[in-house]
Design a protein around this motif. Structure first.
Motif, PDB file in Angstrom:
ATOM      1  N   LEU A   1     -14.570  10.435  14.594  1.00  0.00           N
ATOM      2  CA  LEU A   1     -15.844  10.843  14.014  1.00  0.00           C
ATOM      3  C   LEU A   1     -16.113  12.323  14.276  1.00  0.00           C
ATOM      4  CD1 LEU A   1     -18.125   7.769  14.904  1.00  0.00           C
ATOM      5  CD2 LEU A   1     -17.165   8.373  12.679  1.00  0.00           C
ATOM      6  N   ARG A   2     -16.631  12.978  13.254  1.00  0.00           N
ATOM      7  CA  ARG A   2     -16.949  14.408  13.372  1.00  0.00           C
ATOM      8  C   ARG A   2     -18.410  14.578  13.750  1.00  0.00           C
ATOM      9  NH1 ARG A   2     -15.073  17.055   7.840  1.00  0.00           N
ATOM     10  NH2 ARG A   2     -15.779  18.934   8.938  1.00  0.00           N
ATOM     11  N   ASP A   3     -18.693  15.705  14.387  1.00  0.00           N
ATOM     12  CA  ASP A   3     -20.077  16.043  14.745  1.00  0.00           C
ATOM     13  C   ASP A   3     -20.839  16.394  13.468  1.00  0.00           C
ATOM     14  OD1 ASP A   3     -22.447  16.881  15.749  1.00  0.00           O
ATOM     15  OD2 ASP A   3     -21.629  18.510  16.976  1.00  0.00           O
ATOM     16  N   PRO A   4     -21.899  15.642  13.138  1.00  0.00           N
ATOM     17  CA  PRO A   4     -22.636  15.940  11.888  1.00  0.00           C
ATOM     18  C   PRO A   4     -23.087  17.392  11.791  1.00  0.00           C
ATOM     19  CG  PRO A   4     -23.373  13.871  12.842  1.00  0.00           C
ATOM     20  CD  PRO A   4     -22.476  14.513  13.855  1.00  0.00           C
ATOM     21  N   ALA A   5     -23.314  18.063  12.936  1.00  0.00           N
ATOM     22  CA  ALA A   5     -23.784  19.448  12.899  1.00  0.00           C
ATOM     23  C   ALA A   5     -22.715  20.392  12.366  1.00  0.00           C
ATOM     24  CB  ALA A   5     -24.220  19.888  14.303  1.00  0.00           C
ATOM     25  N   THR A   6     -21.443  19.953  12.430  1.00  0.00           N
ATOM     26  CA  THR A   6     -20.364  20.826  11.963  1.00  0.00           C
ATOM     27  C   THR A   6     -20.076  20.638  10.485  1.00  0.00           C
ATOM     28  OG1 THR A   6     -18.667  19.192  12.536  1.00  0.00           O
ATOM     29  CG2 THR A   6     -19.321  20.758  14.265  1.00  0.00           C
ATOM     30  N   ILE A   7     -20.705  19.646   9.860  1.00  0.00           N
ATOM     31  CA  ILE A   7     -20.438  19.378   8.446  1.00  0.00           C
ATOM     32  C   ILE A   7     -21.331  20.283   7.609  1.00  0.00           C
ATOM     33  CG2 ILE A   7     -20.454  17.636   6.636  1.00  0.00           C
ATOM     34  CD1 ILE A   7     -20.087  15.520   8.796  1.00  0.00           C
ATOM     35  N   THR A   8     -20.728  21.216   6.869  1.00  0.00           N
ATOM     36  CA  THR A   8     -21.485  22.169   6.053  1.00  0.00           C
ATOM     37  C   THR A   8     -21.253  21.978   4.566  1.00  0.00           C
ATOM     38  OG1 THR A   8     -19.684  23.767   6.260  1.00  0.00           O
ATOM     39  CG2 THR A   8     -21.471  23.890   7.894  1.00  0.00           C
ATOM     40  N   THR A   9     -20.176  21.265   4.212  1.00  0.00           N
ATOM     41  CA  THR A   9     -19.872  21.062   2.786  1.00  0.00           C
ATOM     42  C   THR A   9     -19.589  19.579   2.545  1.00  0.00           C
ATOM     43  OG1 THR A   9     -17.510  21.500   3.147  1.00  0.00           O
ATOM     44  CG2 THR A   9     -18.913  23.376   2.512  1.00  0.00           C
ATOM     45  N   LEU A  10     -19.758  19.180   1.314  1.00  0.00           N
ATOM     46  CA  LEU A  10     -19.491  17.803   0.916  1.00  0.00           C
ATOM     47  C   LEU A  10     -18.133  17.739   0.209  1.00  0.00           C
ATOM     48  CD1 LEU A  10     -20.576  14.884   0.665  1.00  0.00           C
ATOM     49  CD2 LEU A  10     -21.481  15.538  -1.577  1.00  0.00           C
ATOM     50  N   ARG A  11     -17.267  16.859   0.721  1.00  0.00           N
ATOM     51  CA  ARG A  11     -15.934  16.707   0.147  1.00  0.00           C
ATOM     52  C   ARG A  11     -15.816  15.361  -0.552  1.00  0.00           C
ATOM     53  NH1 ARG A  11     -11.592  17.876   4.739  1.00  0.00           N
ATOM     54  NH2 ARG A  11     -12.831  16.242   5.771  1.00  0.00           N
ATOM     55  N   VAL A  12     -15.028  15.340  -1.623  1.00  0.00           N
ATOM     56  CA  VAL A  12     -14.744  14.094  -2.338  1.00  0.00           C
ATOM     57  C   VAL A  12     -13.391  13.573  -1.852  1.00  0.00           C
ATOM     58  CG1 VAL A  12     -14.368  12.990  -4.567  1.00  0.00           C
ATOM     59  CG2 VAL A  12     -16.062  14.830  -4.342  1.00  0.00           C
TER      60      VAL A  12
ATOM     61  N   ARG B   1       0.859  -1.192   0.000  1.00  0.00           N
ATOM     62  CA  ARG B   1       0.000   0.000   0.000  1.00  0.00           C
ATOM     63  C   ARG B   1       0.886   1.230   0.000  1.00  0.00           C
ATOM     64  NH1 ARG B   1      -3.259   2.553   4.186  1.00  0.00           N
ATOM     65  NH2 ARG B   1      -2.580   0.974   5.681  1.00  0.00           N
ATOM     66  N   ASP B   2       0.790   2.057  -1.053  1.00  0.00           N
ATOM     67  CA  ASP B   2       1.593   3.272  -1.143  1.00  0.00           C
ATOM     68  C   ASP B   2       0.737   4.524  -1.270  1.00  0.00           C
ATOM     69  OD1 ASP B   2       0.618   2.882  -3.655  1.00  0.00           O
ATOM     70  OD2 ASP B   2       2.564   2.913  -4.666  1.00  0.00           O
ATOM     71  N   LYS B   3      -0.586   4.397  -1.060  1.00  0.00           N
ATOM     72  CA  LYS B   3      -1.496   5.555  -1.079  1.00  0.00           C
ATOM     73  C   LYS B   3      -2.479   5.433   0.075  1.00  0.00           C
ATOM     74  CE  LYS B   3      -1.421   6.452  -6.083  1.00  0.00           C
ATOM     75  NZ  LYS B   3      -0.383   5.461  -6.402  1.00  0.00           N
ATOM     76  N   ARG B   4      -2.903   6.588   0.597  1.00  0.00           N
ATOM     77  CA  ARG B   4      -3.905   6.575   1.655  1.00  0.00           C
ATOM     78  C   ARG B   4      -5.019   7.565   1.315  1.00  0.00           C
ATOM     79  NH1 ARG B   4       0.321   9.467   4.331  1.00  0.00           N
ATOM     80  NH2 ARG B   4      -0.258  11.639   4.734  1.00  0.00           N
ATOM     81  N   PRO B   5      -6.238   7.230   1.677  1.00  0.00           N
ATOM     82  CA  PRO B   5      -7.350   8.145   1.377  1.00  0.00           C
ATOM     83  C   PRO B   5      -7.387   9.309   2.366  1.00  0.00           C
ATOM     84  CG  PRO B   5      -8.159   6.160   2.457  1.00  0.00           C
ATOM     85  CD  PRO B   5      -6.690   5.957   2.241  1.00  0.00           C
ATOM     86  N   GLU B   6      -7.702  10.482   1.876  1.00  0.00           N
ATOM     87  CA  GLU B   6      -7.857  11.673   2.708  1.00  0.00           C
ATOM     88  C   GLU B   6      -9.113  12.421   2.276  1.00  0.00           C
ATOM     89  OE1 GLU B   6      -4.448  14.133   2.533  1.00  0.00           O
ATOM     90  OE2 GLU B   6      -3.117  12.708   3.553  1.00  0.00           O
ATOM     91  N   GLY B   7      -9.627  13.226   3.203  1.00  0.00           N
ATOM     92  CA  GLY B   7     -10.783  14.048   2.873  1.00  0.00           C
ATOM     93  C   GLY B   7     -12.113  13.381   3.162  1.00  0.00           C
ATOM     94  N   TYR B   8     -12.189  12.584   4.262  1.00  0.00           N
ATOM     95  CA  TYR B   8     -13.464  11.975   4.643  1.00  0.00           C
ATOM     96  C   TYR B   8     -14.430  13.056   5.115  1.00  0.00           C
ATOM     97  CZ  TYR B   8     -11.411   7.297   4.461  1.00  0.00           C
ATOM     98  OH  TYR B   8     -10.825   6.134   4.043  1.00  0.00           O
ATOM     99  N   ASN B   9     -15.707  12.805   4.920  1.00  0.00           N
ATOM    100  CA  ASN B   9     -16.726  13.742   5.380  1.00  0.00           C
ATOM    101  C   ASN B   9     -17.095  13.509   6.844  1.00  0.00           C
ATOM    102  OD1 ASN B   9     -17.782  15.383   2.899  1.00  0.00           O
ATOM    103  ND2 ASN B   9     -17.533  13.295   2.169  1.00  0.00           N
ATOM    104  N   LEU B  10     -17.143  12.274   7.270  1.00  0.00           N
ATOM    105  CA  LEU B  10     -17.596  11.958   8.627  1.00  0.00           C
ATOM    106  C   LEU B  10     -16.450  11.723   9.592  1.00  0.00           C
ATOM    107  CD1 LEU B  10     -20.566   9.559   7.793  1.00  0.00           C
ATOM    108  CD2 LEU B  10     -20.625  12.016   8.247  1.00  0.00           C
TER     109      LEU B  10
END
Length: 462
Positions: A205-216, A189-198
């Protein structure tokens, strides 16, 4: 110390924690097709080149050596002992195995660890590094266990390793101790995913109330990581110690053999196996032989052989019966009554059996000889090679110190024209089937430098 041919590798008992065997005993293991780049050989090996890779003191690198004609006579050491004062019992290597391309080399030790080495890629600037192997991955395959019902301690020692043919970017291998077989997946494995929404960057885990934008999410480069994960665990099927595992040519099944039984497994089913050979008598006092080794035919998925402590080989066909207690062919060499002695049955016990790559021949190893059998002739071997016949006069001493029960392995080269097997004092023997020439070589620390020359040895009795 490891030896690689067009289809060969060999292990010896060096002081290195990863490369040791008791009694200075050599034993080769087979790699069906892969090996480092070939070197010319002038030692009577004939067709096919031979390459030696030797393991140094630090578990980071393996280098290769070639062989040159230069006879060196040496007195034989009858004690077969050496000092292992600075290596623990768990560090003693117990098995090695190349994968099918020769790019990877897996080793198992008495501590239940598996260390995988990868061949160094050749470059124009570093030609001398051709054939060197560096550590690729290390993982703990087995742990010590205790059977409370039988009050039996189960060692973590790795008995056998077998690679599966590579189907994708990942590698798969089987490893077994005395009771349990495991299927391992080794992947990069030489790549890692970044930019999760949750999740945040630390995985919380992030507080859903703080999520205002959708990231890919995106994949970011990272340092290469090699992961070994257990995919299957095949347990609770063997009452006695497992001595062999063999992958079938259909690549869907494999078999595991212990002293009295052989089981057939499907890679996708872990809770059920089929017993295809059972030689356990109703009364254990009537037991006269045990299974010592077993292997599938390289091309016919229905055919396999197993050897016994009586020096016999049985060829079985799974199409004839679900339980292969009745063999299809029975290979045994008649004993010469004039040569019979107290030790005859002990030294005739077969410690290893190997099909040739063509599938036409079977090679077996007993204490003093290597024999080649034709599948079409059951009454005697077509070739017999004396490995260390000078020990025949010392069988009494070998019996007293239990060395007569030592087990050796044997292996073919890529074209089935040359065979190799181990001996004592770090010696190993190679026999050319076409020219009938043979050579004795020594795997020693003096030959551990890169591209060092292996000089043929000659045993001189005192």
């Amino acid at each position: 110390m490891l030896l690689s041919l067009p289809a060969l590798h060999l292990q010896t008992c060096e002081h290195h924690p990863l490369f040791q065997l008791p009694h200075r005993r050599l034993g080769p293991w087979c790699s069906p097709t892969g090996s480092p780049a070939p070197l010319s050989c002038e030692t009577g090996c004939g067709e096919g080149s031979w390459i030696l890779v030797c393991r140094l003191l630090v578990p980071t690198q393996v280098s290769l050596l070639s062989m040159e004609e230069d006879i060196d006579t040496r007195k034989i050491n009858n004690s077969f002992l050496r000092d292992h004062s600075y290596a623990t019992e768990a560090d003693i290597i117990s098995t090695v195995e190349f994968n099918h391309t020769g790019e990877l080399l897996a080793t198992g030790d008495k501590g239940g660890r598996v260390v995988i080495f990868q061949r160094e890629q050749e470059s124009k600037n570093q030609i001398h590094r051709r054939g060197e192997y560096n550590v690729y991955s290390t993982f703990q395959s087995h742990e010590p266990e205790f059977d409370y019902l039988k009050s039996l301690e189960i060692e973590e020692k790795i008995n056998k390793i077998r690679w599966l043919p590579q189907q994708n970017a990942a590698y798969f291998l089987l490893s077994t101790n005395d009771k349990t077989v495991k299927l391992w997946k080794v992947s990069e494995r030489d790549k890692r995913p970044e930019g999760y929404n949750l999740k945040d960057e630390e995985g919380r885990l992030r507080d859903p109330a703080t999520i205002t934008t959708l990231r890919v999410p995106v994949l970011r480069p990272m340092d290469l990581m090699v992961e070994a994960t257990p995919r299957r665990v095949f347990a609770n099927a063997h009452t006695y110690h497992i001595n062999s595992i063999s992958v079938n040519s259909d690549y869907e099944t494999y078999m595991s053999a212990d002293d009295l039984r052989i089981n057939l497994w499907n890679f996708e089913i872990t809770n059920q196996s089929f017993n295809i050979v059972d030689i356990k008598p109703a009364n254990m006092e009537e037991l006269t032989e045990v299974i010592t080794a077993a292997e599938f035919h390289p091309h016919h998925c229905n055919t396999f052989v197993y050897s016994s402590s009586k020096g016999t080989i049985r060829l079985c066909d799974m199409r004839a019966s679900a339980l292969c207690d009745r063999h299809t062919k029975f290979f045994e060499e008649p004993e010469d009554p004039s040569n019979r002695s107290f030790f005859s049955e002990i030294i005739s016990s077969i410690s290893d059996v190997k099909f040739s790559h063509s599938g036409r021949y079977i090679m077996t190893r007993d204490y003093l000889t290597v024999k080649v059998w034709d599948l079409n002739m059951e009454n005697r071997p077509i070739e017999t090679y004396q490995v260390h016949d000078y020990l025949r006069s010392k069988l009494c001493s070998l019996y007293e110190n239990d060395c007569i029960f030592d087990k050796f392995e044997c292996v073919w080269n890529g074209s089935d024209s040359v065979i190799m097997t181990g001996s004592y004092n770090n010696f190993f023997r190679m026999f050319d089937r076409n020219t009938k020439r043979d050579v004795t070589l020594e795997a020693s620390r003096e030959n551990s430098k890169p591209r060092a020359i292996l000089k043929p040895r000659k045993v001189s009795l005192p």
